[in-house]
Design a protein around this motif. Sequence first.
Motif, mmCIF file in Angstrom:
data_model
loop_
_atom_site.group_PDB
_atom_site.id
_atom_site.type_symbol
_atom_site.label_atom_id
_atom_site.label_comp_id
_atom_site.label_asym_id
_atom_site.label_seq_id
_atom_site.Cartn_x
_atom_site.Cartn_y
_atom_site.Cartn_z
ATOM 1 N N ASP A 155 0.797 -1.372 -0.062
ATOM 2 C CA ASP A 155 0.097 0.012 0.057
ATOM 3 C C ASP A 155 0.905 1.107 0.020
ATOM 4 O O ASP A 155 0.155 2.309 -0.210
ATOM 5 C CB ASP A 155 -1.092 0.030 1.038
ATOM 6 C CG ASP A 155 -0.184 -0.019 2.392
ATOM 7 O OD1 ASP A 155 0.925 0.088 2.602
ATOM 8 O OD2 ASP A 155 -0.859 -0.294 3.650
ATOM 9 N N TYR A 156 2.292 1.072 0.306
ATOM 10 C CA TYR A 156 3.083 2.380 -0.016
ATOM 11 C C TYR A 156 2.894 3.402 1.175
ATOM 12 O O TYR A 156 2.600 4.623 0.543
ATOM 13 C CB TYR A 156 3.292 2.724 -1.302
ATOM 14 C CG TYR A 156 3.786 1.672 -2.224
ATOM 15 C CD1 TYR A 156 5.109 1.231 -2.193
ATOM 16 C CD2 TYR A 156 2.908 0.763 -3.086
ATOM 17 C CE1 TYR A 156 5.569 0.273 -3.123
ATOM 18 C CE2 TYR A 156 3.245 -0.084 -3.715
ATOM 19 C CZ TYR A 156 4.768 -0.318 -4.047
ATOM 20 O OH TYR A 156 5.173 -1.322 -4.688
ATOM 21 N N ALA A 157 2.570 2.896 2.338
ATOM 22 C CA ALA A 157 2.194 4.145 3.330
ATOM 23 C C ALA A 157 3.363 5.303 3.281
ATOM 24 O O ALA A 157 4.353 4.697 3.407
ATOM 25 C CB ALA A 157 2.105 3.438 4.784
ATOM 26 N N VAL A 158 2.945 6.300 3.251
ATOM 27 C CA VAL A 158 4.202 7.349 3.263
ATOM 28 C C VAL A 158 4.569 7.801 4.667
ATOM 29 O O VAL A 158 3.758 8.147 5.736
ATOM 30 C CB VAL A 158 3.487 8.661 2.534
ATOM 31 C CG1 VAL A 158 4.562 9.880 2.675
ATOM 32 C CG2 VAL A 158 2.916 8.368 1.073
ATOM 33 N N SER A 159 5.822 7.682 5.132
ATOM 34 C CA SER A 159 6.175 7.940 6.402
ATOM 35 C C SER A 159 7.178 9.358 6.175
ATOM 36 O O SER A 159 6.959 10.015 7.308
ATOM 37 C CB SER A 159 7.314 6.833 6.800
ATOM 38 O OG SER A 159 6.701 5.702 6.769
ATOM 39 N N THR A 160 7.826 9.768 5.243
ATOM 40 C CA THR A 160 8.446 10.875 5.126
ATOM 41 C C THR A 160 8.418 11.146 3.617
ATOM 42 O O THR A 160 7.975 10.461 2.869
ATOM 43 C CB THR A 160 10.087 10.678 5.467
ATOM 44 O OG1 THR A 160 10.852 10.074 4.284
ATOM 45 C CG2 THR A 160 10.296 9.850 6.665
ATOM 46 N N ASP A 161 8.975 12.414 3.028
ATOM 47 C CA ASP A 161 9.002 12.755 1.916
ATOM 48 C C ASP A 161 9.975 12.310 0.853
ATOM 49 O O ASP A 161 10.030 12.550 -0.397
ATOM 50 C CB ASP A 161 9.270 14.342 1.807
ATOM 51 C CG ASP A 161 10.719 14.806 2.257
ATOM 52 O OD1 ASP A 161 11.591 14.102 2.852
ATOM 53 O OD2 ASP A 161 10.926 15.915 2.464
ATOM 54 N N ARG A 162 10.735 11.078 1.488
ATOM 55 C CA ARG A 162 11.718 10.422 0.659
ATOM 56 C C ARG A 162 10.999 8.882 0.519
ATOM 57 O O ARG A 162 11.614 8.047 -0.279
ATOM 58 C CB ARG A 162 13.167 10.351 1.344
ATOM 59 C CG ARG A 162 13.871 11.541 1.231
ATOM 60 C CD ARG A 162 15.134 11.300 1.931
ATOM 61 N NE ARG A 162 15.869 12.439 1.448
ATOM 62 C CZ ARG A 162 17.166 12.684 1.516
ATOM 63 N NH1 ARG A 162 17.865 11.190 1.747
ATOM 64 N NH2 ARG A 162 18.214 13.442 1.280
ATOM 65 N N THR A 163 9.776 8.486 0.994
ATOM 66 C CA THR A 163 9.118 7.325 0.838
ATOM 67 C C THR A 163 8.684 7.079 -0.545
ATOM 68 O O THR A 163 8.265 7.887 -1.125
ATOM 69 C CB THR A 163 7.866 7.082 1.721
ATOM 70 O OG1 THR A 163 8.282 7.521 3.234
ATOM 71 C CG2 THR A 163 7.622 5.706 1.734
ATOM 72 N N ILE A 164 9.170 5.789 -0.932
ATOM 73 C CA ILE A 164 8.917 5.321 -2.151
ATOM 74 C C ILE A 164 7.176 4.911 -2.310
ATOM 75 O O ILE A 164 6.751 4.457 -1.323
ATOM 76 C CB ILE A 164 9.613 3.785 -2.748
ATOM 77 C CG1 ILE A 164 10.876 4.342 -2.884
ATOM 78 C CG2 ILE A 164 8.720 3.225 -3.819
ATOM 79 C CD1 ILE A 164 11.781 2.738 -3.235
ATOM 80 N N THR A 165 6.598 5.551 -3.302
ATOM 81 C CA THR A 165 5.146 5.532 -3.024
ATOM 82 C C THR A 165 4.374 4.683 -4.080
ATOM 83 O O THR A 165 3.138 4.856 -4.462
ATOM 84 C CB THR A 165 4.539 7.021 -3.253
ATOM 85 O OG1 THR A 165 4.950 7.720 -4.467
ATOM 86 C CG2 THR A 165 5.281 7.750 -2.015
ATOM 87 N N ASN A 166 5.167 3.948 -5.249
ATOM 88 C CA ASN A 166 4.523 3.417 -6.306
ATOM 89 C C ASN A 166 5.182 2.000 -6.688
ATOM 90 O O ASN A 166 6.532 2.005 -6.444
ATOM 91 C CB ASN A 166 4.016 4.297 -7.328
ATOM 92 C CG ASN A 166 5.520 4.692 -7.984
ATOM 93 O OD1 ASN A 166 6.006 3.955 -8.755
ATOM 94 N ND2 ASN A 166 5.712 5.827 -7.772
ATOM 95 N N ALA A 167 4.462 1.001 -7.182
ATOM 96 C CA ALA A 167 5.243 -0.169 -7.408
ATOM 97 C C ALA A 167 6.379 0.043 -8.566
ATOM 98 O O ALA A 167 7.342 -0.618 -8.570
ATOM 99 C CB ALA A 167 4.225 -1.193 -8.050
#
Length: 245
Positions: A155-167
Amino acid sequence: MSGSLRRGLRVLAALSGEPATASRVAESHGVSLSTAVRLLQVLVEEGFARRDESGRYHVGSQLLQVAYHVVASMDVREVAAPILRGLNTQTGQTVHLGYFENPTVLYVDKYAGRAPVQMYSQIGMPAPLHCTAMGKAVAASLPETERSALAASLDYAVSTDRTITNAEDYLRELETVRQQGYALNLGEHEAVISAVAVPIKQPDGRVQYAIDLAVPNVVVNEDELRAFIPQVLAAVTDIERALGY
């Protein structure tokens, strides 16, 4: 009796490296041909060696079964512990051992660093696969079809502005990890923490464990983190060797 046993073990060790004829065994071990034949015959009878049609002797299935059971019964956490403690002492940074069972990786051991800022982690705590070095290290080791299926399921939960967000970006990152042999997390899970992780590969290439070294960004910059990579790789090599991999 002990002399015969010692010779038999030496012959067995030699066969594990290269098949040989009875005459070759006799020559290389300094025994008569008749003694070599007797030793080899006992190994064949017990399943520890086999003779092919050309007269060469190979390691038998019984030895492989014994080796498999020894490796399978090893407690990876126990074997890795002194090596992880050594890495922790040498670097002063937090070191973890993680256990991977798709789709989860759990921290199963931890040696805290000496810095005042620490990564929030506990034994038994899961590490997100998409934004931690440990998660990326184990995911990158999956076969391609399993890797793609995993990437599609997160589900790519966002933790910081550097988190990967897609497959798509995740699979690209995993390919980089596969090529370089280690994974990095540069403030992707906790903004103040970065880490490098390396998978522990079984002889068949599968991965159930990995280790990471985590650092506080306010104390250790990216270049300094990268300088630890050879030590983490060396620690994994030592663990794999200790496990008989």
